[in-house]
Design a protein around this motif. Structure first.
Motif, PDB file in Angstrom:
ATOM      1  N   PRO A 114       0.804  -1.232   0.000  1.00 39.04           N
ATOM      2  CA  PRO A 114       0.000   0.000   0.000  1.00 39.04           C
ATOM      3  C   PRO A 114       0.833   1.277   0.000  1.00 39.04           C
ATOM      4  O   PRO A 114       0.386   2.299  -0.513  1.00 39.04           O
ATOM      5  N   GLU A 115       2.043   1.233   0.534  1.00 37.66           N
ATOM      6  CA  GLU A 115       2.837   2.454   0.690  1.00 37.66           C
ATOM      7  C   GLU A 115       3.785   2.686  -0.479  1.00 37.66           C
ATOM      8  O   GLU A 115       4.535   3.671  -0.479  1.00 37.66           O
ATOM      9  N   ILE A 116       3.767   1.823  -1.484  1.00 40.80           N
ATOM     10  CA  ILE A 116       4.686   2.001  -2.621  1.00 40.80           C
ATOM     11  C   ILE A 116       4.336   3.312  -3.332  1.00 40.80           C
ATOM     12  O   ILE A 116       3.162   3.662  -3.454  1.00 40.80           O
ATOM     13  N   THR A 117       5.369   4.051  -3.764  1.00 46.03           N
ATOM     14  CA  THR A 117       5.103   5.370  -4.340  1.00 46.03           C
ATOM     15  C   THR A 117       5.084   5.318  -5.866  1.00 46.03           C
ATOM     16  O   THR A 117       5.614   4.379  -6.476  1.00 46.03           O
ATOM     17  N   GLU A 118       4.487   6.365  -6.442  1.00 47.82           N
ATOM     18  CA  GLU A 118       4.442   6.479  -7.898  1.00 47.82           C
ATOM     19  C   GLU A 118       5.844   6.472  -8.491  1.00 47.82           C
ATOM     20  O   GLU A 118       6.099   5.838  -9.514  1.00 47.82           O
ATOM     21  N   SER A 119       6.752   7.184  -7.829  1.00 47.26           N
ATOM     22  CA  SER A 119       8.096   7.271  -8.407  1.00 47.26           C
ATOM     23  C   SER A 119       8.825   5.929  -8.289  1.00 47.26           C
ATOM     24  O   SER A 119       9.627   5.580  -9.158  1.00 47.26           O
TER      25      SER A 119
END
Ligand SMILES: *Cc1c(COP(=O)(O)O)cnc(C)c1O
Length: 369
Positions: A353-358
Protein backbone atom coordinates in the motif's frame (compact mmCIF):
# COMPACT_ATOMS: atom_id res chain seq x y z
CA UNK A 1 22.73 -0.97 1.17
CA UNK A 2 20.94 2.37 1.35
CA UNK A 3 17.34 1.56 2.25
CA UNK A 4 15.89 4.61 0.54
CA UNK A 5 17.29 3.46 -2.80
CA UNK A 6 16.18 -0.15 -2.62
CA UNK A 7 12.65 -1.35 -3.32
CA UNK A 8 11.52 -4.43 -1.39
CA UNK A 9 8.80 -6.84 -2.52
CA UNK A 10 6.77 -5.84 0.56
CA UNK A 11 7.51 -3.18 3.18
CA UNK A 12 6.05 -4.14 6.56
CA UNK A 13 7.98 -1.43 8.38
CA UNK A 14 6.29 1.37 6.45
CA UNK A 15 2.86 0.16 7.56
CA UNK A 16 3.94 -0.17 11.19
CA UNK A 17 5.40 3.34 11.26
CA UNK A 18 2.10 4.76 9.92
CA UNK A 19 0.10 3.15 12.73
CA UNK A 20 2.79 2.95 15.42
CA UNK A 21 0.95 4.86 18.15
CA UNK A 22 -2.28 2.89 17.86
CA UNK A 23 -0.56 -0.47 17.59
CA UNK A 24 1.85 0.14 20.48
CA UNK A 25 -1.05 1.29 22.66
CA UNK A 26 -3.18 -1.75 21.79
CA UNK A 27 -0.33 -4.18 22.48
CA UNK A 28 0.54 -2.46 25.76
CA UNK A 29 -3.08 -2.62 26.92
CA UNK A 30 -3.17 -6.29 26.10
CA UNK A 31 0.00 -6.92 28.11
CA UNK A 32 -1.31 -4.90 31.05
CA UNK A 33 -4.53 -6.93 31.12
CA UNK A 34 -2.70 -10.24 30.92
CA UNK A 35 -5.47 -12.14 29.10
CA UNK A 36 -3.15 -13.48 26.43
CA UNK A 37 -5.41 -16.35 25.33
CA UNK A 38 -9.08 -15.73 24.57
CA UNK A 39 -8.93 -12.12 25.72
CA UNK A 40 -11.64 -9.64 24.75
CA UNK A 41 -9.52 -8.47 21.78
CA UNK A 42 -10.18 -11.81 20.08
CA UNK A 43 -13.97 -11.54 20.26
CA UNK A 44 -13.73 -7.91 19.20
CA UNK A 45 -11.76 -8.89 16.10
CA UNK A 46 -13.97 -11.86 15.25
CA UNK A 47 -17.04 -9.59 15.33
CA UNK A 48 -15.35 -6.82 13.37
CA UNK A 49 -14.03 -9.15 10.67
CA UNK A 50 -17.30 -11.03 10.16
CA UNK A 51 -19.03 -7.64 10.05
CA UNK A 52 -16.57 -6.36 7.45
CA UNK A 53 -17.15 -9.40 5.23
CA UNK A 54 -20.89 -9.61 5.81
CA UNK A 55 -20.56 -13.16 7.17
CA UNK A 56 -22.34 -14.58 10.19
CA UNK A 57 -19.41 -16.18 12.02
CA UNK A 58 -15.66 -15.69 12.37
CA UNK A 59 -13.48 -17.95 14.49
CA UNK A 60 -9.90 -16.86 15.08
CA UNK A 61 -7.23 -19.56 14.94
CA UNK A 62 -3.48 -20.06 14.86
CA UNK A 63 -2.81 -19.49 11.14
CA UNK A 64 -4.31 -19.87 7.68
CA UNK A 65 -3.20 -23.47 7.25
CA UNK A 66 -4.94 -24.42 10.50
CA UNK A 67 -8.04 -22.57 9.30
CA UNK A 68 -8.21 -24.86 6.25
CA UNK A 69 -7.58 -27.91 8.41
CA UNK A 70 -10.26 -26.92 10.93
CA UNK A 71 -12.80 -26.49 8.13
CA UNK A 72 -11.97 -29.87 6.58
CA UNK A 73 -12.12 -31.63 9.97
CA UNK A 74 -15.38 -29.96 10.89
CA UNK A 75 -16.89 -31.16 7.60
CA UNK A 76 -15.79 -34.71 8.56
CA UNK A 77 -13.40 -34.90 5.62
CA UNK A 78 -10.66 -37.42 6.33
CA UNK A 79 -9.18 -40.78 5.35
CA UNK A 80 -10.64 -42.19 2.12
CA UNK A 81 -11.81 -38.77 0.93
CA UNK A 82 -10.49 -36.63 -1.92
CA UNK A 83 -10.41 -32.85 -2.15
CA UNK A 84 -9.82 -30.90 -5.37
CA UNK A 85 -7.16 -28.18 -5.21
CA UNK A 86 -5.45 -26.07 -7.89
CA UNK A 87 -2.00 -27.21 -9.03
CA UNK A 88 -0.50 -23.74 -8.61
CA UNK A 89 -0.94 -22.27 -5.12
CA UNK A 90 0.95 -22.06 -1.84
CA UNK A 91 1.55 -25.58 -0.49
CA UNK A 92 -0.66 -24.93 2.56
CA UNK A 93 -3.80 -25.43 0.46
CA UNK A 94 -2.91 -29.06 -0.26
CA UNK A 95 -1.01 -29.71 2.97
CA UNK A 96 -4.16 -29.14 5.03
CA UNK A 97 -5.93 -31.85 3.02
CA UNK A 98 -3.13 -34.36 3.66
CA UNK A 99 -3.04 -33.45 7.32
CA UNK A 100 -6.65 -34.46 7.91
CA UNK A 101 -5.85 -37.79 6.24
CA UNK A 102 -7.59 -37.02 2.94
CA UNK A 103 -5.96 -36.85 -0.49
CA UNK A 104 -5.51 -33.64 -2.50
CA UNK A 105 -6.37 -34.03 -6.19
CA UNK A 106 -4.70 -31.41 -8.35
CA UNK A 107 -6.39 -29.55 -11.20
CA UNK A 108 -4.57 -27.33 -13.71
CA UNK A 109 -4.98 -23.55 -13.60
CA UNK A 110 -6.59 -21.12 -16.04
CA UNK A 111 -4.16 -19.46 -18.46
CA UNK A 112 -5.85 -16.09 -18.02
CA UNK A 113 -6.44 -15.60 -14.28
CA UNK A 114 -4.17 -18.28 -12.75
CA UNK A 115 -6.97 -19.70 -10.57
CA UNK A 116 -8.34 -23.26 -10.90
CA UNK A 117 -9.46 -24.11 -14.47
CA UNK A 118 -13.18 -24.79 -14.07
CA UNK A 119 -13.24 -26.72 -17.37
CA UNK A 120 -10.89 -29.32 -15.90
CA UNK A 121 -12.54 -29.96 -12.52
CA UNK A 122 -15.29 -32.42 -13.43
CA UNK A 123 -12.96 -35.02 -14.95
CA UNK A 124 -11.30 -35.31 -11.50
CA UNK A 125 -14.53 -35.89 -9.56
CA UNK A 126 -15.35 -39.44 -8.43
CA UNK A 127 -17.18 -41.16 -5.57
CA UNK A 128 -14.44 -40.21 -3.09
CA UNK A 129 -14.51 -36.49 -3.87
CA UNK A 130 -15.93 -34.37 -1.03
CA UNK A 131 -14.90 -30.78 -1.65
CA UNK A 132 -13.28 -28.22 -3.95
CA UNK A 133 -10.89 -25.66 -2.46
CA UNK A 134 -11.10 -22.45 -4.50
CA UNK A 135 -7.96 -20.36 -4.05
CA UNK A 136 -8.22 -16.64 -4.80
CA UNK A 137 -4.60 -16.55 -5.89
CA UNK A 138 -2.64 -13.27 -5.82
CA UNK A 139 -5.85 -11.51 -4.65
CA UNK A 140 -7.79 -12.43 -7.79
CA UNK A 141 -11.16 -14.16 -7.17
CA UNK A 142 -11.57 -17.67 -8.59
CA UNK A 143 -14.50 -18.37 -10.96
CA UNK A 144 -16.99 -18.92 -8.14
CA UNK A 145 -20.22 -19.23 -10.18
CA UNK A 146 -18.81 -22.11 -12.21
CA UNK A 147 -17.19 -23.74 -9.17
CA UNK A 148 -20.42 -23.50 -7.18
CA UNK A 149 -22.44 -25.00 -10.05
CA UNK A 150 -20.03 -27.93 -10.42
CA UNK A 151 -20.07 -28.55 -6.67
CA UNK A 152 -23.87 -28.50 -6.56
CA UNK A 153 -24.14 -30.98 -9.41
CA UNK A 154 -21.88 -33.44 -7.57
CA UNK A 155 -22.89 -32.69 -3.98
CA UNK A 156 -19.51 -31.26 -2.97
CA UNK A 157 -18.55 -28.55 -0.49
CA UNK A 158 -16.84 -25.40 -1.76
CA UNK A 159 -14.15 -24.16 0.61
CA UNK A 160 -12.51 -20.80 -0.09
CA UNK A 161 -8.81 -20.21 0.52
CA UNK A 162 -8.80 -16.44 1.05
CA UNK A 163 -5.27 -16.17 2.42
CA UNK A 164 -4.24 -13.79 -0.39
CA UNK A 165 -7.51 -11.97 -0.95
CA UNK A 166 -8.85 -10.08 2.10
CA UNK A 167 -11.44 -7.64 0.78
CA UNK A 168 -11.59 -9.03 -2.78
CA UNK A 169 -15.07 -9.26 -4.31
CA UNK A 170 -16.93 -11.50 -6.71
CA UNK A 171 -20.21 -10.23 -8.24
CA UNK A 172 -20.40 -7.58 -5.54
CA UNK A 173 -19.97 -10.09 -2.70
CA UNK A 174 -16.92 -10.27 -0.49
CA UNK A 175 -14.96 -13.42 -1.17
CA UNK A 176 -15.06 -15.69 1.86
CA UNK A 177 -18.87 -15.55 1.97
CA UNK A 178 -19.60 -17.69 -1.11
CA UNK A 179 -18.56 -21.22 -0.17
CA UNK A 180 -19.57 -23.25 2.91
CA UNK A 181 -16.58 -21.76 4.76
CA UNK A 182 -13.43 -19.75 4.12
CA UNK A 183 -9.90 -19.76 5.50
CA UNK A 184 -8.04 -16.49 6.06
CA UNK A 185 -4.40 -16.06 6.96
CA UNK A 186 -3.02 -13.02 8.76
CA UNK A 187 0.61 -13.93 8.12
CA UNK A 188 2.47 -10.60 8.41
CA UNK A 189 2.85 -9.97 4.66
CA UNK A 190 -0.77 -10.71 3.68
CA UNK A 191 -3.14 -7.85 2.79
CA UNK A 192 -4.23 -7.89 6.44
CA UNK A 193 -1.28 -9.06 8.51
CA UNK A 194 -0.62 -9.66 12.20
CA UNK A 195 2.77 -9.52 13.95
CA UNK A 196 3.24 -13.26 13.76
CA UNK A 197 1.14 -16.22 12.71
CA UNK A 198 -2.64 -15.79 12.86
CA UNK A 199 -5.70 -16.95 10.94
CA UNK A 200 -9.47 -17.25 10.92
CA UNK A 201 -12.34 -19.37 9.67
CA UNK A 202 -15.37 -17.54 8.31
CA UNK A 203 -18.75 -19.16 7.66
CA UNK A 204 -22.48 -18.48 7.56
CA UNK A 205 -23.23 -21.97 8.89
CA UNK A 206 -23.96 -21.96 12.63
CA UNK A 207 -23.35 -25.67 13.15
CA UNK A 208 -20.05 -25.58 11.29
CA UNK A 209 -18.97 -22.50 13.26
CA UNK A 210 -19.65 -24.27 16.56
CA UNK A 211 -17.66 -27.28 15.43
CA UNK A 212 -14.68 -25.23 14.28
CA UNK A 213 -14.66 -23.33 17.57
CA UNK A 214 -14.86 -26.54 19.54
CA UNK A 215 -12.15 -28.41 17.63
CA UNK A 216 -9.79 -25.41 17.72
CA UNK A 217 -10.09 -25.27 21.52
CA UNK A 218 -9.36 -28.89 22.54
CA UNK A 219 -12.86 -30.10 21.75
CA UNK A 220 -14.28 -28.02 24.59
CA UNK A 221 -17.84 -26.77 24.46
CA UNK A 222 -18.70 -23.63 26.46
CA UNK A 223 -18.23 -25.46 29.75
CA UNK A 224 -14.66 -25.78 30.89
CA UNK A 225 -13.27 -29.32 31.25
CA UNK A 226 -16.07 -30.73 29.15
CA UNK A 227 -14.39 -32.15 26.04
CA UNK A 228 -16.99 -33.40 23.58
CA UNK A 229 -14.57 -34.50 20.86
CA UNK A 230 -10.82 -34.93 20.46
CA UNK A 231 -9.82 -31.49 19.28
CA UNK A 232 -6.57 -29.61 19.01
CA UNK A 233 -5.09 -26.26 19.98
CA UNK A 234 -5.28 -23.54 17.36
CA UNK A 235 -6.32 -20.16 18.72
CA UNK A 236 -5.84 -16.53 17.77
CA UNK A 237 -3.65 -14.86 20.43
CA UNK A 238 -5.01 -11.71 22.11
CA UNK A 239 -1.89 -9.72 21.13
CA UNK A 240 -2.30 -10.66 17.47
CA UNK A 241 -6.00 -9.80 17.64
CA UNK A 242 -5.18 -6.40 19.14
CA UNK A 243 -2.86 -5.64 16.19
CA UNK A 244 -5.52 -6.79 13.72
CA UNK A 245 -8.14 -4.60 15.45
CA UNK A 246 -6.03 -1.53 14.80
CA UNK A 247 -5.30 -2.53 11.20
CA UNK A 248 -8.71 -3.75 9.95
CA UNK A 249 -10.22 -0.24 9.48
CA UNK A 250 -7.39 0.50 7.00
CA UNK A 251 -7.81 -2.63 4.88
CA UNK A 252 -10.03 -1.02 2.21
CA UNK A 253 -7.75 1.98 1.89
CA UNK A 254 -4.70 -0.29 1.58
CA UNK A 255 -6.44 -2.39 -1.06
CA UNK A 256 -7.33 0.80 -2.96
CA UNK A 257 -3.66 1.80 -2.85
CA UNK A 258 -2.70 -1.64 -4.19
CA UNK A 259 -5.22 -1.28 -7.03
CA UNK A 260 -3.91 2.21 -7.84
CA UNK A 261 -0.37 0.85 -7.93
CA UNK A 262 -1.49 -1.99 -10.21
CA UNK A 263 -3.10 0.51 -12.61
CA UNK A 264 0.12 2.47 -12.80
CA UNK A 265 2.06 -0.72 -13.58
CA UNK A 266 -0.53 -1.66 -16.23
CA UNK A 267 -0.48 1.68 -17.99
CA UNK A 268 3.32 1.82 -18.03
CA UNK A 269 3.78 -1.79 -19.17
CA UNK A 270 0.88 -2.34 -21.55
CA UNK A 271 1.62 -2.60 -25.24
CA UNK A 272 4.98 -4.19 -24.54
CA UNK A 273 4.86 -7.40 -26.57
CA UNK A 274 7.05 -9.42 -24.25
CA UNK A 275 5.19 -8.77 -20.96
CA UNK A 276 1.88 -10.45 -20.13
CA UNK A 277 -0.04 -8.38 -17.56
CA UNK A 278 -2.63 -9.55 -14.99
CA UNK A 279 -6.13 -9.99 -16.48
CA UNK A 280 -8.83 -7.44 -15.71
CA UNK A 281 -12.03 -9.42 -15.31
CA UNK A 282 -15.55 -8.05 -15.20
CA UNK A 283 -17.41 -8.64 -11.92
CA UNK A 284 -14.26 -9.31 -9.93
CA UNK A 285 -12.45 -7.01 -7.53
CA UNK A 286 -8.80 -8.09 -7.55
CA UNK A 287 -6.92 -6.80 -4.48
CA UNK A 288 -3.38 -7.40 -5.76
CA UNK A 289 -1.77 -9.24 -2.88
CA UNK A 290 0.85 -9.79 -5.57
CA UNK A 291 1.39 -8.06 -8.91
CA UNK A 292 2.39 -10.91 -11.20
CA UNK A 293 3.52 -10.50 -14.79
CA UNK A 294 4.69 -13.15 -17.23
CA UNK A 295 7.90 -12.82 -19.13
CA UNK A 296 10.13 -15.18 -21.15
CA UNK A 297 13.67 -14.28 -20.06
CA UNK A 298 12.81 -14.17 -16.35
CA UNK A 299 16.21 -15.00 -14.92
CA UNK A 300 17.96 -12.16 -16.76
CA UNK A 301 15.23 -9.68 -15.86
CA UNK A 302 15.37 -10.63 -12.18
CA UNK A 303 19.12 -10.14 -12.18
CA UNK A 304 18.83 -6.75 -13.86
CA UNK A 305 16.18 -5.63 -11.37
CA UNK A 306 18.30 -6.87 -8.51
CA UNK A 307 21.26 -4.86 -9.83
CA UNK A 308 19.03 -1.78 -9.51
CA UNK A 309 18.14 -2.80 -5.93
CA UNK A 310 14.62 -3.85 -6.92
CA UNK A 311 13.35 -7.04 -5.30
CA UNK A 312 11.19 -9.47 -7.24
CA UNK A 313 9.87 -12.94 -6.51
CA UNK A 314 8.35 -16.09 -8.00
CA UNK A 315 5.01 -17.33 -6.68
CA UNK A 316 5.54 -20.19 -7.23
CA UNK A 317 8.53 -21.71 -9.03
CA UNK A 318 7.05 -25.23 -9.12
CA UNK A 319 3.43 -26.39 -9.31
CA UNK A 320 2.53 -28.47 -6.23
CA UNK A 321 2.42 -31.85 -8.05
CA UNK A 322 6.14 -31.45 -8.82
CA UNK A 323 7.33 -30.67 -5.31
CA UNK A 324 9.25 -33.49 -3.67
CA UNK A 325 6.45 -33.85 -1.11
CA UNK A 326 4.08 -34.92 -3.88
CA UNK A 327 6.47 -37.20 -5.80
CA UNK A 328 4.37 -40.09 -4.51
CA UNK A 329 1.60 -39.07 -6.90
CA UNK A 330 3.89 -39.70 -9.90
CA UNK A 331 2.45 -36.88 -11.99
CA UNK A 332 3.85 -35.96 -15.41
CA UNK A 333 4.40 -32.44 -16.76
CA UNK A 334 1.69 -33.07 -19.36
CA UNK A 335 -0.87 -33.53 -16.59
CA UNK A 336 -0.72 -29.79 -15.79
CA UNK A 337 0.57 -28.00 -18.93
CA UNK A 338 -0.68 -24.52 -18.01
CA UNK A 339 0.68 -24.62 -14.46
CA UNK A 340 4.02 -25.90 -15.75
CA UNK A 341 4.38 -23.20 -18.42
CA UNK A 342 3.08 -20.43 -16.17
CA UNK A 343 5.42 -21.27 -13.32
CA UNK A 344 8.39 -20.83 -15.70
CA UNK A 345 7.37 -17.27 -16.64
CA UNK A 346 5.69 -15.63 -13.64
CA UNK A 347 7.42 -12.77 -11.89
CA UNK A 348 6.08 -10.86 -8.86
CA UNK A 349 6.94 -7.16 -8.81
CA UNK A 350 7.00 -5.05 -5.63
CA UNK A 351 3.51 -4.06 -4.46
CA UNK A 352 2.33 -2.81 -1.07
CA UNK A 353 0.00 0.00 0.00
CA UNK A 354 2.84 2.45 0.69
CA UNK A 355 4.69 2.00 -2.62
CA UNK A 356 5.10 5.37 -4.34
CA UNK A 357 4.44 6.48 -7.90
CA UNK A 358 8.10 7.27 -8.41
CA UNK A 359 9.12 3.83 -7.14
CA UNK A 360 6.80 2.16 -9.68
CA UNK A 361 8.08 4.48 -12.41
CA UNK A 362 11.62 3.49 -11.56
CA UNK A 363 10.74 -0.23 -11.58
CA UNK A 364 9.00 0.13 -14.97
CA UNK A 365 11.93 2.11 -16.41
CA UNK A 366 14.33 -0.67 -15.41
CA UNK A 367 11.99 -3.37 -16.65
CA UNK A 368 11.45 -1.77 -20.04
CA UNK A 369 15.20 -1.40 -20.49
C1 LIG B 1 -0.41 -17.83 3.23
C2 LIG B 1 -1.27 -18.84 2.59
C3 LIG B 1 -1.85 -19.90 3.31
C4 LIG B 1 -1.48 -20.26 4.71
O1 LIG B 1 -1.48 -19.30 5.63
P1 LIG B 1 -0.53 -19.39 6.93
O2 LIG B 1 -1.15 -18.40 7.83
O3 LIG B 1 0.84 -19.04 6.50
O4 LIG B 1 -0.64 -20.77 7.46
C5 LIG B 1 -2.76 -20.73 2.67
N1 LIG B 1 -3.05 -20.56 1.38
C6 LIG B 1 -2.50 -19.57 0.63
C7 LIG B 1 -2.89 -19.44 -0.80
C8 LIG B 1 -1.58 -18.70 1.21
O5 LIG B 1 -1.02 -17.73 0.46
Amino acid sequence: MNRSHSIPLVDLRAQYLDLKDGIDKAINECIAEGNFIKGKQVTEFENAFSGYLGAKHCIGCGNGTDALELILKSLNIGPGDEVIVPALTWIATAEAVNNVGAEPVFVDIDQNNYTIDVRKIEEKINKKTRAIIAVHLYGSPADMDEITAIAQRSGLFVIEDCAQAHGAEYSGKKIGTIGIAAAFSFFPSKNLGAFGDAGAVVTNDQELANKVRMISNHGQLQTRHHHAVVGRNSRLDSIQASVLNVKLPYLDKWNTNRITASKQYMSRLQGNGSIILPASEIGKKHVFHLFVIRIKNRKKIMEALSNSNISSGIHYPAPLPFLEAYNYKKHKRDDFPVSVNTSKEILSLPIYPEITESQIDFICDQLLK
